[in-house]
Design an enzyme around this catalytic site. Structure first.
Site, PDB file in Angstrom:
ATOM      1  CB  SER A   1      -0.766   0.126   1.044  1.00 23.20           C
ATOM      2  OG  SER A   1      -1.530  -1.150   1.509  1.00 23.20           O
ATOM      3  N   GLY A   2       0.236   2.310  -0.191  1.00 20.48           N
ATOM      4  CA  GLY A   2       1.262   3.515  -0.196  1.00 20.48           C
ATOM      5  C   GLY A   2       0.427   4.711  -0.975  1.00 20.48           C
TER       6      GLY A   2
ATOM      7  CD1 TRP B   1      -4.613  -1.066  -2.291  1.00 18.41           C
ATOM      8  CD2 TRP B   1      -5.774  -2.012  -0.643  1.00 18.41           C
ATOM      9  NE1 TRP B   1      -5.671  -0.530  -2.199  1.00 18.41           N
ATOM     10  CE2 TRP B   1      -6.487  -1.295  -1.291  1.00 18.41           C
ATOM     11  CE3 TRP B   1      -6.016  -2.982   0.375  1.00 18.41           C
ATOM     12  CZ2 TRP B   1      -7.792  -1.065  -0.870  1.00 18.41           C
ATOM     13  CZ3 TRP B   1      -7.426  -2.658   0.911  1.00 18.41           C
ATOM     14  CH2 TRP B   1      -8.162  -1.775   0.366  1.00 18.41           C
TER      15      TRP B   1
ATOM     16  CG  ASN C   1      -6.439   5.761  -4.988  1.00 16.62           C
ATOM     17  OD1 ASN C   1      -6.474   4.820  -4.243  1.00 16.62           O
ATOM     18  ND2 ASN C   1      -5.774   6.923  -4.714  1.00 16.62           N
TER      19      ASN C   1
ATOM     20  CG  ASP D   1      -8.819   7.065  -1.780  1.00 13.25           C
ATOM     21  OD1 ASP D   1      -7.948   6.470  -2.004  1.00 13.25           O
ATOM     22  OD2 ASP D   1      -9.440   6.695  -0.628  1.00 13.25           O
TER      23      ASP D   1
ATOM     24  NE  ARG E   1     -12.275   3.397  -2.028  1.00 14.91           N
ATOM     25  CZ  ARG E   1     -11.205   3.467  -1.260  1.00 14.91           C
ATOM     26  NH1 ARG E   1     -10.383   2.345  -1.140  1.00 14.91           N
ATOM     27  NH2 ARG E   1     -10.956   4.432  -0.337  1.00 14.91           N
TER      28      ARG E   1
ATOM     29  CG  ASP F   1      -8.938   0.977  -4.032  1.00 12.09           C
ATOM     30  OD1 ASP F   1      -9.777   0.167  -4.119  1.00 12.09           O
ATOM     31  OD2 ASP F   1      -8.514   1.345  -2.855  1.00 12.09           O
TER      32      ASP F   1
END
Lengths: 291, 521
Positions: free
Chosen positions: B188-189, B234, B252, B295, B322, B297
């Site tokens: 993740s990041g 992720w 995203n 946002d 999402r 993803d």
């Protein structure tokens, strides 16, 4: 991931990023309409976060230890810099942090959590908690000395609406339940900017008790025919729970009673699907006149 | 290796000689071939099998008797962190995680066998999805983006390697996916502008095999990302062994809300990608959110289903994404067969001829805010859906929500670069007809977005949790509640297995794990 109420977000502009930041400002003059561009120049003093009531000093080592623990335990939601992350509030603009003295407010909250808002309870050693408190105060101190920010929404950003158009919309859609001289009298003095916009869109949103958020009223009819009224404390598929007129908690299995919930929120929820962005900004502009 | 070095040399040699012939290793380790057809006494990989359907063939617990289901055991982690991991069950042992923590538990009794605790570190401790198992290895990803291999028997560390540089802002909550000897691990990041990476390591040695970039390192010649970083993978992917393709959803783009500095579609962010698991080579990609600025993803599970579509047998890939849209793809080539909203949406101006929702520029984040559905948390999220073959329903933990999206140049071009406060959201378990995307039934979750994933069984049951603190069993055909237990908020996806002739259903409630079964003496 979790999404809760991000309110009054702010972030320090990192010095090494100032150059690209300024380059982007130039781009913005082209991209953003003139009326918006003018609003970027509002006085930072007009949107200052709550100021720390009792100035506090912490040893540098403790702040640095707190930085590490804060990142691990709190950083995802509140941001590594405590200025807001994914879902959590900006702690550098938090009224609770402003009132905190060496953890007096922060530590009990961290230990108990705010589960209704998605914040879990944490069991951390005292030294870690103290370091986290030191870091939060240090971040707040730095935030107070810098104007503007990376994630903040200023009241000056929210001035694009037309109050007259907003009043007409209000008369058609909102006046059935609200009145400018009644429940909304002085609303713009109590709430400004993003907080007012969020309350307008969803009266259940906000910062907890005492802030005037709407609590649904409930009337429960028991199997014996008794009618009990109160405010909703809890409701799911299996249980209905209220606080009655005397302040006592009462609950029933939903399958054994009938009940009505007078939920003013529902009209607001339906309205969310009807607003255009212009409507929303116009109604906000109108509410901003109710000082 | 470290373990062997710490014992006297003669004993180490004896162990080396003894290990390969040890019947315990031979009979108890997980042969990766078993993942192709998992036994009913196991839940050997994150989704239960490679399809991502989270559907069990077990039928002991039925709509008729489920109301008699009772607690078999509970396991208290003693932590405050919520269990968000899918428990992995191999050889009668459940492996369950929270950030920095891994417990091995007896699946019959709930007793702890061993516990491993990773040293304190400053990575985000936001959640953990679970382990992977290969032979006698158990793998744990960490908040500081390491990958630890442990001995499944006693929790001793075999090796510890770096997946990605935590100092740059990477972290990992990922449950790795084992395909043959490939251990495929995501990170993740979102809070930093970081290239999107998925890595494969040799499951025995931890040696790197390949890295797939959903967005390339800045400056890479021929980049198609339009200047975007991000697209982190992720969540655990799915796998079609016949096509030898691994399917993963990408995250995203970053900066998250500032779209102006990364023009174009920003491939391959917000996409479903098909990769060769032996090389990491991209076979195809389908972008479910071109140029995302909200946002959203596309990390949600790509569910693999072999069924008729439009009267023709197809190899399908289903995703409830999402961004609030449901997608059906032909997974042999990534061609879109259906795009339909499954949650409240107001952000797309059209569906293009490739089946992609095209963002309405008026709903991009702006200085004065835009009211957008869904909100930042999305129409669904990491919580796994389940596909029920008997009814043709994809059961999804949906979220009808509105959020405000702000961006102004002062927000900059790094990390979040904007503000996206939520306004309102309601969690609903939603059963979607896989062929039309239409809702067959809704089950109110009584609160905001749910946290629980979904499990269906061949007896016609759906297991999940609501937003108010109950584990639920529903009738899959119509969503009627047949059983519940107030174990606390279910934060993971339930699993089921059969041991000694008894079917168990295991859910996480708060920071404890609960196993339910029909009453036994």
């Amino acid at each position: 991931m979790t999404s809760l109420h991000l309110m009054n977000l702010v972030h320090l502009v990192h010095p090494t990023r100032l150059r690209t930041f300024c380059a982007l400002c130039l781009v913005s003059i082209v991209l953003v309409s003139p009326i918006h561009a003018q609003r970027g120049q509002a006085s930072p003093a007009a949107q200052r976060p709550p100021q720390t009531t009792t100035p506090q000093q912490y040893p540098r080592e403790q702040v640095e230890a707190g930085r590490v623990r804060f990142a691990a335990q709190c950083g995802f939601c509140h941001g590594r810099d405590a200025a807001g992350g994914e879902g959590g509030t900006d702690l550098t603009r938090s009224a609770l942090v402003a009132e905190d003295v060496r953890g007096s407010r922060i530590i009990p909250l961290v230990r108990s959590g705010r589960t209704d808002k998605g914040m879990p309870a944490f069991t951390l050693p005292d030294a870690e908690l103290a370091a986290i408190v030191a870091f939060i105060h240090d971040q707040k101190r730095q935030a107070e000395s810098v104007a503007g920010g990376r994630r903040v929404v200023d009241p000056s950003d929210l001035q694009s609406g037309n109050a007259d158009a907003g009043r007409r919309f209000f008369d058609g859609a909102c006046a059935r339940c609200h009145s400018p001289g009644g429940d909304l009298a002085g609303i713009a003095s109590r709430l400004q900017g993003l907080a007012l916009l969020q309350r307008m869109l969803n009266p259940a949103a906000g910062r907890g008790a005492g802030s005037g958020r709407a609590v649904p009223k409930v009337t429960v009819k028991t199997a014996s025919g008794e009618a009990v009224s109160g405010t909703l404390t809890y409701r799911d598929e299996f249980t209905i729970a209220i606080t009655d007129a005397s302040g006592w908690h009462r609950s029933w299995p939903t399958r054994l009673v009938t009940f009505t919930v007078d939920d003013a929120l529902q009209a607001h929820v339906e309205q969310l699907g009807k607003y255009t962005d212009a409507d929303m900004h116009n109604v906000l502009a109108y509410l901003q006149t109710l000082k | 290796m470290t373990m062997l070095r710490s014992v006297p040399r003669p004993l180490a040699i004896a162990l080396l000689i003894a290990l390969p012939v040890s019947p315990r290793v031979a009979s108890q380790g997980l042969d990766p071939a078993a993942l192709l057809k998992p036994a009913s006494d196991s839940w050997p990989t994150y989704h239960g099998d490679y399809t991502g359907q989270r559907h069990s063939r077990l039928t002991q617990i039925t709509p008729v008797n489920v109301h008699q289901m009772t607690l078999a055991w509970a396991f208290q982690t003693g932590q405050t962190q919520q269990i968000k991991a899918t428990p992995i069950l191999v050889n009668g042992v459940i492996y369950v995680t929270t950030p920095d923590n891994l417990w091995a538990i007896d699946a019959r009794s709930g007793r702890q066998i061993w516990r491993y605790t990773y040293p304190a570190n400053d990575g985000f401790h936001i959640g953990h999805r679970g382990v992977a198992v290969y032979k006698d290895f158990v793998y744990l990803t960490t908040p500081d983006a390491h990958l630890i291999a442990l001995d499944a028997r006693d929790g001793k560390v075999k090796w510890n390697i770096v997946i990605a540089d935590a100092k740059r802002g990477y972290w990992s909550t990922n449950a790795p996916l084992v395909i043959r000897n490939h251990l495929i691990v995501g990170v993740s990041g979102d809070f930093d502008n970081l290239p999107g990476i998925l890595r494969s390591f040799d499951a025995e040695t931890g040696k790197p095999q390949w890295t797939f970039h959903s967005t390339p390192p800045p400056g890479t010649p021929g980049s198609i990302s339009g200047g975007a970083t991000g697209g982190q993978m992720w969540m655990t992917g799915t796998y079609d062994p016949e096509l030898n393709l691994l399917y993963v959803g990408t995250g995203n783009p970053t900066p998250v809300l500032n779209g102006a500095m990364r023009p174009g579609d920003n491939r391959w962010t917000g996409s479903i990608v098909a990769l060769n698991p032996d090389t990491g080579a991209l076979a195809w990609g389908f972008q479910v959110s071109p140029h995302d600025t909200h946002d959203w993803d596309a990390a949600e599970v790509p569910v693999l289903v072999d069924r008729d579509f439009g009267g023709q047998p197809r190899k399908l890939l289903l995703q409830a994404s999402r961004n609030g849209y449901y997608f059906v793809l032909d997974r042999t080539n990534g061609k879109n067969l259906l795009t339909a909203p499954f949650a409240t949406v107001n952000w797309a101006k059209e569906i293009d001829k490739e089946g992609r929702p095209i963002p309405n520029p008026d709903k991009e984040p702006a200085r004065d805010g835009r009211l957008v559905a869904p909100d930042e948390a999305g129409g669904t999220n990491y919580r796994s859906p389940s596909f029920d073959p008997a009814t043709g329903l994809l059961v999804v933990s949906a979220h009808d929500a509105y959020g405000l999206y702000f961006f102004k140049p002062e927000h900059g071009e790094y990390g979040w670069a904007g503000a996206s406060p939520a306004v309102y959201g309601r969690g609903v378990l939603r059963a979607i007809d896989y062929q039309t995307g239409r809702t067959r039934w809704n089950h109110d979750l009584h609160g905001g977005a749910g946290a629980a994933g979904v499990l269906t069984t061949a007896s016609g049951l759906t297991f999940t949790g609501d937003s108010a603190g109950s584990a639920l069993a529903l009738r899959t055909s119509d969503g009627t509640t047949l059983w519940h237990s107030g174990v606390g908020r279910v934060g993971n996806s339930p699993i089921t297995y059969e041991l000694d002739g008894r079917q168990y259903v295991v859910v996480g409630g708060g920071s404890a794990l609960y196993a339910f079964a029909l009453a036994a003496p």
